[in-house]
Design an enzyme around this catalytic site. Sequence first.
Site, mmCIF file in Angstrom:
data_model
loop_
_atom_site.group_PDB
_atom_site.id
_atom_site.type_symbol
_atom_site.label_atom_id
_atom_site.label_comp_id
_atom_site.label_asym_id
_atom_site.label_seq_id
_atom_site.Cartn_x
_atom_site.Cartn_y
_atom_site.Cartn_z
ATOM 1 N N ALA A 75 0.837 -1.198 0.000
ATOM 2 C CA ALA A 75 0.000 0.000 0.000
ATOM 3 C C ALA A 75 0.872 1.248 0.000
ATOM 4 O O ALA A 75 2.033 1.210 0.407
ATOM 5 C CB ALA A 75 -0.931 0.004 1.213
ATOM 6 N N ASP A 76 0.272 2.344 -0.441
ATOM 7 C CA ASP A 76 0.951 3.637 -0.365
ATOM 8 C C ASP A 76 -0.080 4.706 -0.043
ATOM 9 O O ASP A 76 -1.183 4.700 -0.598
ATOM 10 C CB ASP A 76 1.646 3.979 -1.678
ATOM 11 C CG ASP A 76 2.481 5.243 -1.553
ATOM 12 O OD1 ASP A 76 3.497 5.208 -0.827
ATOM 13 O OD2 ASP A 76 2.106 6.270 -2.137
ATOM 14 N N THR A 77 0.280 5.609 0.862
ATOM 15 C CA THR A 77 -0.625 6.663 1.308
ATOM 16 C C THR A 77 -0.038 8.030 0.993
ATOM 17 O O THR A 77 1.155 8.258 1.202
ATOM 18 C CB THR A 77 -0.881 6.548 2.825
ATOM 19 O OG1 THR A 77 -1.453 5.268 3.108
ATOM 20 C CG2 THR A 77 -1.828 7.640 3.311
ATOM 21 N N GLY A 112 -3.514 3.795 -1.996
ATOM 22 C CA GLY A 112 -3.612 2.768 -3.009
ATOM 23 C C GLY A 112 -3.173 1.434 -2.427
ATOM 24 O O GLY A 112 -2.204 1.372 -1.662
#
Length: 202
Positions: A75-77, A112
Amino acid sequence: MTETSHQLYLASRSPRRGELLNQIGVRFAQIEADVDETPGPGESPEDYVRRIAIEKARTGRSAVPTQDPRPVLAADTAVIVDGEILGKPLDRPDFLRMMARLSGRTHQVLTGVALARAGEVWYELSTSRVGFRVIDEREQRAYWASGEPCDKAGGYGIQGLGALFVADLQGSYSGVMGLPLYETGCLLHRAGIALLANADAI
């Protein structure tokens, strides 16, 4: 956790993402997936989080033995204000600059989530809006001194002391933390990973 007990690999060392997977009863092993998180020229925030999440998942998958069928979750924030991606603060002045921009305003948080398995990559996006109350300079300095903002996108953690600043949230609390559980559940279901399988009968 033994090598054979987990259902998937988490390509992140984030304790928060691990806690969220534990919350929904997913058994996992954490692995490294270092990628360059520099935004590309003219790259939109939506394209940025998609690219980084997928790169992390693919990088993690490449580190898993090819005969191991278990997928890799990543994930990436990103915290967005005025169209700008606010990453992790570089230092105290950078953090104070971020807080001055977030104070008394609403910003966007994009997370994402990608799941990679045997040549396939699936992706989901969580979009939330977070409204901050006005944060005075004394509070900003005290929050930096706590150490919490150092490794957080946008310089705050909604699950910690940063919750004191949140006046309004529209979207996913877990997404703002760094792993939206609804979207993650959709990906895991698609991969055939059973959720709630061991839940007690109601």
